[in-house]
Scaffold this motif. Sequence first.
Motif, mmCIF file in Angstrom:
data_model
loop_
_atom_site.group_PDB
_atom_site.id
_atom_site.type_symbol
_atom_site.label_atom_id
_atom_site.label_comp_id
_atom_site.label_asym_id
_atom_site.label_seq_id
_atom_site.Cartn_x
_atom_site.Cartn_y
_atom_site.Cartn_z
ATOM 1 N N TYR A 269 -10.773 13.211 -36.667
ATOM 2 C CA TYR A 269 -10.740 14.250 -35.639
ATOM 3 C C TYR A 269 -9.729 15.324 -36.004
ATOM 4 O O TYR A 269 -8.841 15.116 -36.839
ATOM 5 C CB TYR A 269 -10.414 13.663 -34.268
ATOM 6 C CG TYR A 269 -8.988 13.214 -34.098
ATOM 7 C CD1 TYR A 269 -7.988 14.119 -33.732
ATOM 8 C CD2 TYR A 269 -8.618 11.888 -34.312
ATOM 9 C CE1 TYR A 269 -6.675 13.714 -33.579
ATOM 10 C CE2 TYR A 269 -7.315 11.473 -34.156
ATOM 11 C CZ TYR A 269 -6.344 12.396 -33.786
ATOM 12 O OH TYR A 269 -5.044 11.995 -33.637
ATOM 13 N N ARG A 270 -9.902 16.490 -35.401
ATOM 14 C CA ARG A 270 -8.848 17.509 -35.498
ATOM 15 C C ARG A 270 -8.682 18.149 -34.133
ATOM 16 O O ARG A 270 -9.630 18.225 -33.347
ATOM 17 C CB ARG A 270 -9.160 18.541 -36.585
ATOM 18 C CG ARG A 270 -10.330 19.417 -36.280
ATOM 19 C CD ARG A 270 -10.636 20.353 -37.447
ATOM 20 N NE ARG A 270 -11.788 21.180 -37.079
ATOM 21 C CZ ARG A 270 -11.716 22.444 -36.733
ATOM 22 N NH1 ARG A 270 -10.555 23.073 -36.726
ATOM 23 N NH2 ARG A 270 -12.791 23.113 -36.393
ATOM 24 N N VAL A 271 -7.439 18.560 -33.884
ATOM 25 C CA VAL A 271 -7.127 19.213 -32.613
ATOM 26 C C VAL A 271 -6.794 20.659 -32.947
ATOM 27 O O VAL A 271 -6.023 20.927 -33.857
ATOM 28 C CB VAL A 271 -5.918 18.522 -31.944
ATOM 29 C CG1 VAL A 271 -5.570 19.203 -30.630
ATOM 30 C CG2 VAL A 271 -6.220 17.049 -31.714
ATOM 31 N N PHE A 272 -7.397 21.603 -32.235
ATOM 32 C CA PHE A 272 -7.136 23.011 -32.558
ATOM 33 C C PHE A 272 -7.191 23.858 -31.287
ATOM 34 O O PHE A 272 -7.379 23.323 -30.198
ATOM 35 C CB PHE A 272 -8.137 23.509 -33.620
ATOM 36 C CG PHE A 272 -9.587 23.380 -33.223
ATOM 37 C CD1 PHE A 272 -10.201 22.138 -33.198
ATOM 38 C CD2 PHE A 272 -10.336 24.491 -32.864
ATOM 39 C CE1 PHE A 272 -11.538 21.997 -32.822
ATOM 40 C CE2 PHE A 272 -11.668 24.371 -32.496
ATOM 41 C CZ PHE A 272 -12.265 23.114 -32.478
ATOM 42 N N ASN A 273 -7.026 25.171 -31.444
ATOM 43 C CA ASN A 273 -7.039 26.088 -30.278
ATOM 44 C C ASN A 273 -6.025 25.686 -29.229
ATOM 45 O O ASN A 273 -6.297 25.776 -28.034
ATOM 46 C CB ASN A 273 -8.412 26.036 -29.571
ATOM 47 C CG ASN A 273 -9.361 27.040 -30.160
ATOM 48 O OD1 ASN A 273 -8.934 27.905 -30.907
ATOM 49 N ND2 ASN A 273 -10.636 26.917 -29.823
ATOM 50 N N ILE A 274 -4.858 25.250 -29.661
ATOM 51 C CA ILE A 274 -3.903 24.739 -28.661
ATOM 52 C C ILE A 274 -3.283 25.882 -27.862
ATOM 53 O O ILE A 274 -2.821 26.869 -28.432
ATOM 54 C CB ILE A 274 -2.820 23.895 -29.341
ATOM 55 C CG1 ILE A 274 -3.505 22.677 -29.972
ATOM 56 C CG2 ILE A 274 -1.740 23.458 -28.363
ATOM 57 C CD1 ILE A 274 -2.614 21.820 -30.805
#
Length: 585
Positions: A269-274
């Motif tokens: 997974y990746r987390v972005f647009n924080i």
Amino acid sequence: MIRGRITAPSDKSISHRALILAAVADGESEIKNCSDSRDVKSTVRMLKSLGTSIAKTGKDRFSIKGKGIQGFRNLQYENNLYLNAGNSGTSARLIMGLLAGAGIKANIIGDKSLSKRPMDRVKKPLQEMGAKIAGEKTLPMTCVSGIKKGIDFTPDIDSAQVKSALLTAGIFIEEKVCIHEKNLTRNHTENILRQMGADICVNGKHVEMKGGRELNPVKINIPGDFSGAVYLAVLAAVAKNAVITIDRVGLNPTRTSFLDAAKKMGVKYRVFNIADTYEPTGSIEVKSSCLNCIDINGAMVSSMIDEIPALAILAACAGGTSHFKGASELRKKESDRIKSLVKGFKKLGFDVREYRDGFSIKGKDAVEIAKKASAFRKIDDYGDHRIAMSFNILELAVTGRISRRYRSVGISYPEFYSDIMSVYLQGKIRKGILITGFMGSGKSTVGKNVAKKLKMKFFDLDREIEKQEKISIQEIFIEKGEKYFRELENKILSKLIENEPCVISTGGGTLLNGENLNRAVSNSDIFILKTDYETIRMRLMRENKRPLIKSSNLAEKEAKVRKYYEERQAAYDKIAGIKIYSSTS
Ligand code: S3P
């Protein structure tokens, strides 16, 4: 192939707190993107019973006229006031804090499941603060009189609800409320209180607040629910050839330990647009992953307490045996989640063991799990939304279908079924979508939600007919007869279906006509909402607007419902051989 993008449902935990604290603030607050879940509706109902003016100003917007500290203190209920928290532990415990803080005499009751859950965990510290509370360990509980002093408290269980109940009570007194947690629990109450100008100081696991002064009203935008988003993340991780992106997910670090565990298990997974607002949010993209087993223990449990059922689904698809320990709090949730999970997994043939404070499960690969596919529809959710969603996701990932819809999901995630259906379809749509099913099976509601999620046009065939004829379906039947109606139905369906691909919900009898069926098969994917007879009977007997079953004689009406149900289910089952999204609730 699953290629989907979806916005996370609104956070239930933050919605409760925003509503309760806005009710206490001095002035008018606005809450945007508020959760539409049944639990949050319980909070709204309880606050309204306490005389708070809460107006719905949009689909998910509320305007709340806060009464202020004094306004709540002035509330006097001579007659016995009963506040019903339904299934919601957060509503019951936080509002107990509100009653004790303001000294409001009232009773809290709840449904069967909530009435078994421990309430003495809030009762005892509130009593230590001087409140008089009548009741045993569980609901019903009566607040007889309010708190008189502050507290310096080290809870022996990790509970954000206990912490929040004490802080809510503490708003009403000048003495300090100090809480020292063993393990940090979610801090949404602290965050909103700070926004409202409360005198609150947080230092790691220590919170200190001095109340006795009015809170400022706020404009608050509720982020997406991490605990709801995890079901979509798990679906992507365990399904084959899947990529799902979930947007606007709340990423408060006190809620996201699931991601650490998922990473350890090999979830890609990746987390972005924080976006770093009062509660951080962001997007999470998850891909099909090859999973390893994991050991979860006490310290990790409190920050992923609601995500453990979803994590258990990852464990069920992982290589090796996973162990969940130090998790006895799971037994005190909407159901005994250790038991509910173990029983469900046993039905599916897993090697699973139950312990006093947890369970272990040996993972299997998807092909093995699918061999037991027929067992999915026998899984009991024990009325618990998180158990229901967990097993639904596992079934969808390994078989491509869902054989049972559970009413409980509405407790936290009312759009769960349309969200997963839309995620599942986004990678597949070439044609239009046609949704059919028996009267009262929810075709229009599901159709509308799916169309919205897929950004496609939506048509409800009955409404289109009414628009053209300028009278209601009932009137068409009475004035012109069923034959006329059927011809009209064919004509309008053929016009709609030949346009650009769209989502159409049809009448329950539309596809029983061969011409319509052929047309539908070549232009659309057909989805049939299957609903059990009892549910249909319950829904249809309480209304009287459907011409085919209309009758003032209840026995006659019921006989008609049964006759149509039997005839049509048999016909749907044949169509279902073509395309199906089958569900029973
Ligand atoms: C919640 C806290 C948790 C969680 C529940 C919601 C909250 O319960 O399980 O779903 O909103 O504060 P506990 O605080 O009792 O652990």
